[in-house]
Design a protein around this motif. Structure first.
Motif, PDB file in Angstrom:
ATOM      1  N   GLY A 144       0.816  -1.207   0.000  1.00 43.70           N
ATOM      2  CA  GLY A 144       0.000   0.000   0.000  1.00 43.70           C
ATOM      3  C   GLY A 144       0.853   1.262   0.000  1.00 43.70           C
ATOM      4  O   GLY A 144       0.620   2.191  -0.783  1.00 43.70           O
ATOM      5  N   LEU A 145       1.866   1.288   0.863  1.00 48.01           N
ATOM      6  CA  LEU A 145       2.769   2.441   0.903  1.00 48.01           C
ATOM      7  C   LEU A 145       3.529   2.587  -0.412  1.00 48.01           C
ATOM      8  O   LEU A 145       3.734   3.701  -0.910  1.00 48.01           O
ATOM      9  CB  LEU A 145       3.769   2.279   2.052  1.00 48.01           C
ATOM     10  N   PHE A 146       3.938   1.470  -0.971  1.00 49.89           N
ATOM     11  CA  PHE A 146       4.686   1.471  -2.230  1.00 49.89           C
ATOM     12  C   PHE A 146       3.845   2.056  -3.358  1.00 49.89           C
ATOM     13  O   PHE A 146       4.305   2.909  -4.129  1.00 49.89           O
ATOM     14  CB  PHE A 146       5.109   0.035  -2.547  1.00 49.89           C
ATOM     15  N   ILE A 147       2.596   1.624  -3.446  1.00 50.09           N
ATOM     16  CA  ILE A 147       1.694   2.126  -4.486  1.00 50.09           C
ATOM     17  C   ILE A 147       1.453   3.625  -4.313  1.00 50.09           C
ATOM     18  O   ILE A 147       1.487   4.395  -5.279  1.00 50.09           O
ATOM     19  CB  ILE A 147       0.350   1.371  -4.444  1.00 50.09           C
ATOM     20  N   ALA A 148       1.212   4.046  -3.073  1.00 54.73           N
ATOM     21  CA  ALA A 148       0.976   5.464  -2.809  1.00 54.73           C
ATOM     22  C   ALA A 148       2.216   6.290  -3.162  1.00 54.73           C
ATOM     23  O   ALA A 148       2.111   7.388  -3.731  1.00 54.73           O
ATOM     24  CB  ALA A 148       0.613   5.669  -1.341  1.00 54.73           C
ATOM     25  N   PHE A 149       3.393   5.772  -2.828  1.00 53.82           N
ATOM     26  CA  PHE A 149       4.654   6.463  -3.135  1.00 53.82           C
ATOM     27  C   PHE A 149       4.830   6.630  -4.639  1.00 53.82           C
ATOM     28  O   PHE A 149       5.257   7.691  -5.113  1.00 53.82           O
ATOM     29  CB  PHE A 149       5.818   5.677  -2.533  1.00 53.82           C
ATOM     30  N   ILE A 150       4.471   5.594  -5.399  1.00 50.34           N
ATOM     31  CA  ILE A 150       4.551   5.675  -6.859  1.00 50.34           C
ATOM     32  C   ILE A 150       3.631   6.779  -7.379  1.00 50.34           C
ATOM     33  O   ILE A 150       3.998   7.556  -8.260  1.00 50.34           O
ATOM     34  CB  ILE A 150       4.181   4.321  -7.502  1.00 50.34           C
ATOM     35  N   GLY A 151       2.420   6.854  -6.818  1.00 52.78           N
ATOM     36  CA  GLY A 151       1.477   7.884  -7.224  1.00 52.78           C
ATOM     37  C   GLY A 151       2.006   9.281  -6.961  1.00 52.78           C
ATOM     38  O   GLY A 151       1.930  10.172  -7.815  1.00 52.78           O
ATOM     39  N   LEU A 152       2.569   9.481  -5.778  1.00 46.79           N
ATOM     40  CA  LEU A 152       3.130  10.787  -5.420  1.00 46.79           C
ATOM     41  C   LEU A 152       4.322  11.141  -6.318  1.00 46.79           C
ATOM     42  O   LEU A 152       4.508  12.297  -6.693  1.00 46.79           O
ATOM     43  CB  LEU A 152       3.560  10.775  -3.955  1.00 46.79           C
ATOM     44  N   LYS A 153       5.099  10.138  -6.644  1.00 47.96           N
ATOM     45  CA  LYS A 153       6.262  10.341  -7.516  1.00 47.96           C
ATOM     46  C   LYS A 153       5.826  10.691  -8.939  1.00 47.96           C
ATOM     47  O   LYS A 153       6.389  11.584  -9.567  1.00 47.96           O
ATOM     48  CB  LYS A 153       7.117   9.075  -7.519  1.00 47.96           C
ATOM     49  N   ASN A 154       4.813   9.986  -9.448  1.00 48.95           N
ATOM     50  CA  ASN A 154       4.337  10.246 -10.812  1.00 48.95           C
ATOM     51  C   ASN A 154       3.826  11.675 -10.971  1.00 48.95           C
ATOM     52  O   ASN A 154       3.959  12.285 -12.035  1.00 48.95           O
ATOM     53  CB  ASN A 154       3.219   9.260 -11.179  1.00 48.95           C
ATOM     54  N   ALA A 155       3.215  12.199  -9.903  1.00 54.05           N
ATOM     55  CA  ALA A 155       2.660  13.555  -9.959  1.00 54.05           C
ATOM     56  C   ALA A 155       3.688  14.614  -9.576  1.00 54.05           C
ATOM     57  O   ALA A 155       3.373  15.806  -9.567  1.00 54.05           O
ATOM     58  CB  ALA A 155       1.454  13.658  -9.035  1.00 54.05           C
ATOM     59  N   GLU A 156       4.902  14.165  -9.231  1.00 53.59           N
ATOM     60  CA  GLU A 156       5.990  15.053  -8.792  1.00 53.59           C
ATOM     61  C   GLU A 156       5.641  15.781  -7.502  1.00 53.59           C
ATOM     62  O   GLU A 156       6.163  16.859  -7.226  1.00 53.59           O
ATOM     63  CB  GLU A 156       6.366  16.051  -9.890  1.00 53.59           C
ATOM     64  N   LEU A 157       4.755  15.172  -6.707  1.00 55.32           N
ATOM     65  CA  LEU A 157       4.528  15.682  -5.363  1.00 55.32           C
ATOM     66  C   LEU A 157       5.725  15.326  -4.483  1.00 55.32           C
ATOM     67  O   LEU A 157       6.034  16.024  -3.514  1.00 55.32           O
ATOM     68  CB  LEU A 157       3.241  15.078  -4.772  1.00 55.32           C
ATOM     69  N   ILE A 158       6.365  14.225  -4.826  1.00 55.16           N
ATOM     70  CA  ILE A 158       7.617  13.823  -4.188  1.00 55.16           C
ATOM     71  C   ILE A 158       8.677  13.733  -5.283  1.00 55.16           C
ATOM     72  O   ILE A 158       8.447  13.077  -6.306  1.00 55.16           O
ATOM     73  CB  ILE A 158       7.483  12.454  -3.482  1.00 55.16           C
ATOM     74  N   VAL A 159       9.809  14.394  -5.076  1.00 56.04           N
ATOM     75  CA  VAL A 159      10.889  14.381  -6.070  1.00 56.04           C
ATOM     76  C   VAL A 159      12.189  13.995  -5.380  1.00 56.04           C
ATOM     77  O   VAL A 159      12.285  13.980  -4.150  1.00 56.04           O
ATOM     78  CB  VAL A 159      11.031  15.760  -6.756  1.00 56.04           C
ATOM     79  N   ASP A 160      13.211  13.687  -6.167  1.00 59.56           N
ATOM     80  CA  ASP A 160      14.476  13.256  -5.594  1.00 59.56           C
ATOM     81  C   ASP A 160      15.282  14.439  -5.081  1.00 59.56           C
ATOM     82  O   ASP A 160      15.109  15.578  -5.523  1.00 59.56           O
ATOM     83  CB  ASP A 160      15.288  12.480  -6.632  1.00 59.56           C
ATOM     84  N   ASN A 161      16.149  14.128  -4.125  1.00 58.05           N
ATOM     85  CA  ASN A 161      17.042  15.130  -3.550  1.00 58.05           C
ATOM     86  C   ASN A 161      18.369  14.437  -3.253  1.00 58.05           C
ATOM     87  O   ASN A 161      18.381  13.416  -2.563  1.00 58.05           O
ATOM     88  CB  ASN A 161      16.448  15.710  -2.266  1.00 58.05           C
TER      89      ASN A 161
END
Length: 443
Positions: A144-161
């Protein structure tokens, strides 16, 4: 089909339902899970698969899988390419292990065959009983966390640093802000128990996206047509590399096992949960046709691999149809027909931007986290096992690594605390094999 035939096939009167109720239940279930028609192609496309035809593949796999379940079990359970399983296919197998997507489909095929054999022989029950509950819960929550993380990443709500690995995205970007608003909107709809909440959110974000400019035009492009003929699946049909998992068994056995593990417990949990709502369990709390249901589920995965998608599994969204009164396979038959008809809406679905699927991914992740309440928080060992599996999946970006570390942690804690007799032989074997894989770097 005449009323008489429907009654004879689905035994409507015996189950206290009517054709009208079953049809309404089927439409409700389809509305709740139809987001997969957009989300699955988006995830599989990231694996390197040709995107042309993936909507058709998803619809066909869901249509056939649900039809098999309806006819084999007479249960109101719908199937489609599984969330979590598609992420495992794309991110762990293809991107993480750098396995070609054709070979990944071969892994899915053999996973389905193995699952089918275990279902037909009844061995799956013994396996299910030998795996600790804390690990099962940790795996489900971790996915569940993995899927949610993918969603946030796809929308660029979460980006790399480079310093902190991840950070919050640019909320001044209208597309990113829209994705965040979509998540909140979806949660509100779910809290209010609006039928088809996830689908409504996807549609709403897609429409709003038509007014948001980007470097390449509007976020949502105008469709070429409203309806059209289904896209060809020639790119993926029978494209699987049948021999790859056999020729590379040392590198793929854990992937096949992980797929089977996730598929098995996801299916069992969904079937029991939906059946309990539909009052289909017997007096002992067991599902009378569990074997047939598991066989249908496994067969659907084999068919999915043939047409070109990740494992097909039972959907918990079937519970929405059951809540509307669905009690028989006629509900599933209606869902199957809806997936078939959806093939002709491909032109509309193709313009949905990846950002619009973020609320669906995050919401599915949130729902999968609900099982965390079943962990015994007074048992530190159980909590540690669940937590390691839960955290490892999104942090390693791999479902299989989370499963492996969960097994190793569980056995390590039990042995270290002198409770080695509580560990089943199968769990010992798997933990030892996973540990050896890490020590010897067998990847």
């Amino acid at each position: 089909m005449s009323t008489t035939i429907l009654e004879r096939v689905f035994k409507l009167e015996r189950h206290g339902t009517t054709i009208k109720t079953e049809v309404l239940a089927g439409l409700t279930t389809f509305a709740a899970m139809s987001y997969i028609l957009v989300v699955n192609p988006g995830i599989l496309g990231l694996s390197g698969m040709p995107t042309e035809g993936l909507i058709t593949v998803t619809a066909i796999a869901a249509c056939l899988g649900t039809l098999v379940m309806a006819l084999m079990t007479n249960y109101p359970v719908a199937l489609a390419p599984g969330m979590g399983l598609n992420a495992f296919f794309a991110f762990t197998i293809c991107l993480g292990r750098e396995v070609p997507w054709e070979a990944a489909l071969g892994i899915v095929f053999w996973n389905g065959i193995l699952f089918l054999i275990l279902s037909l022989t009844g061995v799956r029950t013994k396996i299910a009983e030998s795996i600790p509950a804390s690990l099962k819960i940790g795996v489900q929550c971790g996915i569940g966390l993995f899927i949610a993380f993918i969603g946030l990443k796809n929308a660029e709500l979460i980006v790399d640093n480079p310093a902190t690995f991840v950070q919050l995205g640019d909320l001044s970007n209208p597309a990113v802000l829209l994705a965040l608003a979509g998540i909140i909107f979806t949660v509100v709809l779910m809290v209010k128990q609006v039928a088809g909440a996830i689908l409504i959110s996807i549609v709403a974000l897609t429409v709003i996206g038509a007014f948001i400019p980007t470097e390449n035009g509007m976020l949502t492009a105008a469709p070429n047509a409203v309806v059209g003929m289904p896209e060809s699946i020639s790119n993926t049909f029978m494209a699987m590399d049948f021999w790859y998992p056999i020729d590379h068994f040392a590198e793929t056995w854990d992937l096949i096992f992980a797929l089977m593990f996730v598929n098995m417990f996801d299916t069992i949990g969904t079937l029991i949960g939906v059946s309990r709502k539909a009052n289909l369990l017997d007096e002992t709390g067991k599902l009378p046709k569990m074997g047939a249901a598991m066989t249908a589920d496994a067969s659907a995965s084999v068919v999915g691999a043939v047409v070109g998608t990740s494992p097909v599994t039972s959907y918990v969204e079937s519970a929405t149809g059951v809540s509307t009164g669905g009690r028989t396979g006629l509900t599933a038959l209606v869902v199957s027909a809806c997936f078939l008809l959806s093939l002709f809406l491909t032109p509309l679905m193709k313009v949905i931007p990846l950002m619009a699927t973020t609320p669906a991914l995050v919401m599915v992740g949130i729902l999968m986290m609900e099982s965390i309440r079943q962990v015994d928080f007074d048992d530190l060992g159980a909590l540690a096992t669940a937590s390691v599996a839960l955290l490892a999946m999104p942090l390693t970006f791999s479902i299989s690594e989370g499963i492996a570390l969960g097994f190793i942690t569980y056995v390590g804690v039990k042995v270290g605390t002198g409770k080695f007799k509580e560990v089943t032989p199968l769990t010992y074997i798997l933990a030892a094999v996973f540990l050896a894989r890490y020590i010897l770097d067998l990847k």
